[in-house]
Write an enzyme that holds these catalytic residues in place. Structure first.
Site, PDB file in Angstrom:
ATOM      1  N   GLU A 279       0.818  -1.214   0.000  1.00 25.04           N
ATOM      2  CA  GLU A 279       0.000   0.000   0.000  1.00 25.04           C
ATOM      3  C   GLU A 279       0.851   1.263   0.000  1.00 25.04           C
ATOM      4  O   GLU A 279       0.555   2.225  -0.710  1.00 25.04           O
ATOM      5  CB  GLU A 279      -0.926  -0.024   1.229  1.00 25.04           C
ATOM      6  CG  GLU A 279      -2.115   0.899   1.112  1.00 25.04           C
ATOM      7  CD  GLU A 279      -3.164   0.577   2.156  1.00 25.04           C
ATOM      8  OE1 GLU A 279      -4.301   0.264   1.770  1.00 25.04           O
ATOM      9  OE2 GLU A 279      -2.839   0.624   3.363  1.00 25.04           O
ATOM     10  N   GLU A 282       2.272   1.700  -3.371  1.00 18.97           N
ATOM     11  CA  GLU A 282       1.247   2.199  -4.281  1.00 18.97           C
ATOM     12  C   GLU A 282       1.003   3.691  -4.075  1.00 18.97           C
ATOM     13  O   GLU A 282       0.853   4.455  -5.042  1.00 18.97           O
ATOM     14  CB  GLU A 282      -0.051   1.417  -4.062  1.00 18.97           C
ATOM     15  CG  GLU A 282      -1.136   1.757  -5.070  1.00 18.97           C
ATOM     16  CD  GLU A 282      -2.426   0.988  -4.825  1.00 18.97           C
ATOM     17  OE1 GLU A 282      -3.379   1.187  -5.614  1.00 18.97           O
ATOM     18  OE2 GLU A 282      -2.507   0.198  -3.860  1.00 18.97           O
ATOM     19  N   CYS A 299      -8.796  -2.075   3.017  1.00 19.35           N
ATOM     20  CA  CYS A 299      -8.690  -3.155   4.008  1.00 19.35           C
ATOM     21  C   CYS A 299     -10.043  -3.599   4.532  1.00 19.35           C
ATOM     22  O   CYS A 299     -10.197  -4.733   4.984  1.00 19.35           O
ATOM     23  CB  CYS A 299      -7.830  -2.705   5.193  1.00 19.35           C
ATOM     24  SG  CYS A 299      -6.151  -2.273   4.752  1.00 19.35           S
ATOM     25  N   SER A 319      -7.320   1.677  -3.145  1.00 16.52           N
ATOM     26  CA  SER A 319      -6.090   0.918  -3.301  1.00 16.52           C
ATOM     27  C   SER A 319      -6.418  -0.440  -3.905  1.00 16.52           C
ATOM     28  O   SER A 319      -7.450  -1.033  -3.602  1.00 16.52           O
ATOM     29  CB  SER A 319      -5.414   0.731  -1.939  1.00 16.52           C
ATOM     30  OG  SER A 319      -4.394  -0.239  -2.014  1.00 16.52           O
ATOM     31  N   LYS A 358     -16.112  -9.848   6.684  1.00 19.08           N
ATOM     32  CA  LYS A 358     -15.011 -10.694   6.224  1.00 19.08           C
ATOM     33  C   LYS A 358     -15.532 -12.024   5.674  1.00 19.08           C
ATOM     34  O   LYS A 358     -14.884 -12.648   4.832  1.00 19.08           O
ATOM     35  CB  LYS A 358     -14.028 -10.944   7.369  1.00 19.08           C
ATOM     36  CG  LYS A 358     -13.202  -9.722   7.769  1.00 19.08           C
ATOM     37  CD  LYS A 358     -12.252  -9.327   6.647  1.00 19.08           C
ATOM     38  CE  LYS A 358     -11.378  -8.145   7.043  1.00 19.08           C
ATOM     39  NZ  LYS A 358     -10.504  -7.732   5.932  1.00 19.08           N
ATOM     40  N   GLU A 361     -16.355 -11.087   2.215  1.00 14.44           N
ATOM     41  CA  GLU A 361     -15.126 -10.866   1.453  1.00 14.44           C
ATOM     42  C   GLU A 361     -14.483 -12.188   1.035  1.00 14.44           C
ATOM     43  O   GLU A 361     -13.995 -12.317  -0.090  1.00 14.44           O
ATOM     44  CB  GLU A 361     -14.139 -10.049   2.289  1.00 14.44           C
ATOM     45  CG  GLU A 361     -12.830  -9.756   1.571  1.00 14.44           C
ATOM     46  CD  GLU A 361     -11.828  -9.041   2.456  1.00 14.44           C
ATOM     47  OE1 GLU A 361     -11.190  -8.082   1.984  1.00 14.44           O
ATOM     48  OE2 GLU A 361     -11.671  -9.447   3.627  1.00 14.44           O
ATOM     49  N   GLU A 366     -13.309 -12.191  -6.644  1.00 17.01           N
ATOM     50  CA  GLU A 366     -12.007 -11.524  -6.781  1.00 17.01           C
ATOM     51  C   GLU A 366     -10.963 -12.098  -5.839  1.00 17.01           C
ATOM     52  O   GLU A 366      -9.759 -11.827  -6.004  1.00 17.01           O
ATOM     53  CB  GLU A 366     -12.155 -10.017  -6.503  1.00 17.01           C
ATOM     54  CG  GLU A 366     -13.062  -9.276  -7.459  1.00 17.01           C
ATOM     55  CD  GLU A 366     -14.520  -9.259  -7.011  1.00 17.01           C
ATOM     56  OE1 GLU A 366     -15.274  -8.442  -7.540  1.00 17.01           O
ATOM     57  OE2 GLU A 366     -14.894 -10.057  -6.126  1.00 17.01           O
ATOM     58  N   CYS A 503     -11.707  -1.748  13.578  1.00 14.90           N
ATOM     59  CA  CYS A 503     -11.941  -3.182  13.796  1.00 14.90           C
ATOM     60  C   CYS A 503     -12.208  -3.525  15.256  1.00 14.90           C
ATOM     61  O   CYS A 503     -12.864  -4.527  15.547  1.00 14.90           O
ATOM     62  CB  CYS A 503     -10.743  -3.988  13.293  1.00 14.90           C
ATOM     63  SG  CYS A 503     -10.496  -3.858  11.508  1.00 14.90           S
TER      64      CYS A 503
END
Length: 574
Positions: A279, A282, A299, A319, A358, A361, A366, A503
């Site tokens: 990151e 980037e 994230c 990102s 999550k 996710e 992907e 989180c």
């Protein structure tokens, strides 16, 4: 303006604008509530908080009725107690009688209120709710039969998360809480954050359970079962176990997972370090080569889905880095598999996360490599506690152990990911080094720390002045996102976390988490950062080894294939 009112024959001080409930809470007098949420507009809908106004003889809702000078209030008169008990009996009259099978058994506010008010027999019999179970979401299970129409989930989804995927539908006694056109959650604008679960007083909202798949893998000798856990887990799990808030149980957790039978235990703080390497590279590339700015962190899967639905014009700002969960999953099924002479399909990869999103996710298209998922199953903090109990692990009588290596060693920068502002601080530490070749004089960046929903700062890194922003709670984030959408250009890097506090306040954490508990979790993460010596991701020796032996350079061909992804606009039924 201050004035006095009489509560239970005692004079109490109040301030103009306060509700009766505010005054009661400040004076240590507890009255039950079901619909009330602190800092939200009160509705008085559930009527559980009624008190008796002795001057008018009326029962009034303390959560919505303003305190007035000279009032005489009784909080537990016979009329009040009988009224509350009747409300509970009415709620139970059409509520399912499956407490023993309910995931919220012993952690249900309706159950607790029944106990407190000595409801021991069914005096009111009504027709039981008959509604279909909604299993469509990858993260959240909705059981309308257990819904008591308190509307906490509606308020949280709208006011805190800014999503509004659920609301009251139908009219009168046919009213229920549901999605648009009463379809499944998967077709709604739900971002899977799980904040609705955190405020639900019953078992009407719970997370999708992955126990069966994990147990099957643990009992399969042909599978190598590995587990990773997020940075916030070790400082937030204590409350689920009845320990003091914020206690770090990292070593105890490692030992407990080994007792269950997991073959390898990894710390996602390691892959948080890996995320920072990619990151920060980037970010530097975008700044130096005129890329899309501001770059926004990716994230948080709840935030990513929110962006795909509500801010598709900002997808280019996201990102391309996968989250630490998915980076760890990808590295486990490539680098680790190679080291252990295993095929990716022979590994069953479990993630323990503070977040229900999550789960969503992990099953995204992907997040696969050649048709194999990076992560196979996800447990929340709550579920992990139940899973350990299922296997008879006594968390109070266990010797701490270390994680496995490689992929178990971390910097404190990676650990900071658990709190709002942590990703930003960790990334800036490494970005500063990449831009200037020098370490920060002071690694702590106070401007991005704390529980405020929005934090901004300007930082001098070499010859560059970099504008940064940190937001958490999607409703509060919307203001900044609109500014960026409308052309604001003095910010280069933005951290977005869907859940309040980041989180540590995720939708998979301890139900009933208080602001004080959030602060303790955050303090523990900061204390770890202060006390340990390795504070930057780019000096993690296992990260260096991973790049030298396997990945090559950050943003290189191999790391881009394994650790990066892309997102697209989502159309939803709203």
């Amino acid at each position: 303006m201050e004035f006095t009112l009489n509560i239970n024959n005692k004079d109490c001080t109040a301030t103009q604008g306060e509700t009766i409930l505010d005054v009661l809470s400040r004076n240590g007098i507890k009255v039950p509530t079901l619909c009330h949420l602190k800092d939200s507009t009160p509705t008085g809908a559930c009527r559980m908080c009624v008190v008796e106004d002795m001057k008018t003889g009326k029962l009034i809702t303390s959560c919505s009725f303003p305190a007035n000078p000279g009032m005489e209030i009784k909080t537990h008169s016979q009329r009040v107690v009988e009224s509350r008990k009747t409300i509970i009996e009415l709620l139970l009259s059409n509520h399912p009688d499956d407490c023993l099978y309910c995931v919220r058994n012993k952690n249900c506010e309706l159950q607790d209120l029944s106990e407190e008010h000595h409801v021991r027999e069914r005096k009111i019999r009504g027709r039981k709710n008959k509604e279909k179970l909604d299993l469509s979401s990858a993260s959240i299970v909705r059981d309308p039969e257990k819904c008591i129409l308190c509307a906490r989930c509606v308020t949280t989804c709208e006011d805190v998360m800014g999503v509004s995927c659920i609301d009251f539908i139908n009219r009168g006694n046919k009213s229920i809480i549901g999605t648009a056109f009463d379809q499944g959650l998967n077709t709604s604008s739900c971002i899977n954050c799980g904040q609705c679960i955190m405020v639900c007083p019953t078992g009407a909202l719970t997370e999708q359970n992955h126990f069966a798949g994990i147990q099957e893998a643990l009992n399969n000798p042909a599978k190598r079962v590995v587990v990773q856990y997020a940075p916030s887990i070790s400082v937030s799990m204590a409350e689920e176990l009845g320990m003091e808030s914020g206690k770090d149980i990292n070593g105890i957790l490692n030992a407990a997972l080994r007792k269950v039978g997991f073959d390898n235990i990894f710390d996602s703080s390691f892959s948080a370090d890996l995320t920072i390497m990619e990151e920060s590279a980037e970010l530097v590339q975008r700044i130096s080569e005129g890329g899309v700015l501001p770059m926004i962190t990716s994230c948080c899967p709840g935030w990513v889905k929110y962006a795909e639905q509500f801010y598709p014009e900002l997808i280019g700002n996201l990102s391309s880095c996968k989250s630490p969960q998915q980076m760890m999953g990808a590295v486990i099924k490539s680098y680790f598999a190679e080291q252990e002479n295993l095929k990716p399909e022979e590994i069953y990869s479990v993630a323990i996360m503070p977040c229900t999103a999550k789960k969503f996710e992990a099953q995204r298209e992907e997040m696969t490599q050649e048709g194999i998922s990076d992560v196979d199953a996800v447990l929340t903090t709550r579920e992990l506690t139940k899973f350990l109990k299922l296997y008879g692990v006594d968390m109070f009588n266990i010797q701490p152990e270390l994680t496995d290596s490689p992929m178990g060693f971390r910097s404190t920068a990676g650990k900071l990911f658990g709190a709002s502002g942590g990703v930003m601080e960790a990334a800036l530490r490494t970005a500063h080094y990449k831009i200037t070749g020098k370490e920060l004089v002071n690694f702590q960046i106070p401007a991005v720390r704390g529980l405020d929903s929005r934090k901004e700062a300007k930082l001098q890194i070499g010859d560059l002045e970099i504008g940064v922003a940190v937001v958490n709670g999607m409703a509060d984030a919307r203001g900044l996102l609109d500014e960026i959408k409308n052309g604001r250009n003095d910010i280069h890097f933005v951290e977005v976390m869907a859940c309040p506090g980041g989180c540590i306040g995720g939708g998979g954490q301890h139900i009933g988490t208080s602001p004080a508990q959030l602060r303790e979790r955050m303090k523990t993460l900061y204390r770890i950062d202060e006390n340990e010596t390795l504070k930057v991701s780019h000096k993690n020796p296992e990260i260096i080894e991973l790049y030298d032996n396997f990945l090559g350079d950050p943003l290189g061909h191999k790391s881009h294939k394994l650790l990066h992804t892309k997102y697209t606009k989502r159309d939803v039924m709203i």
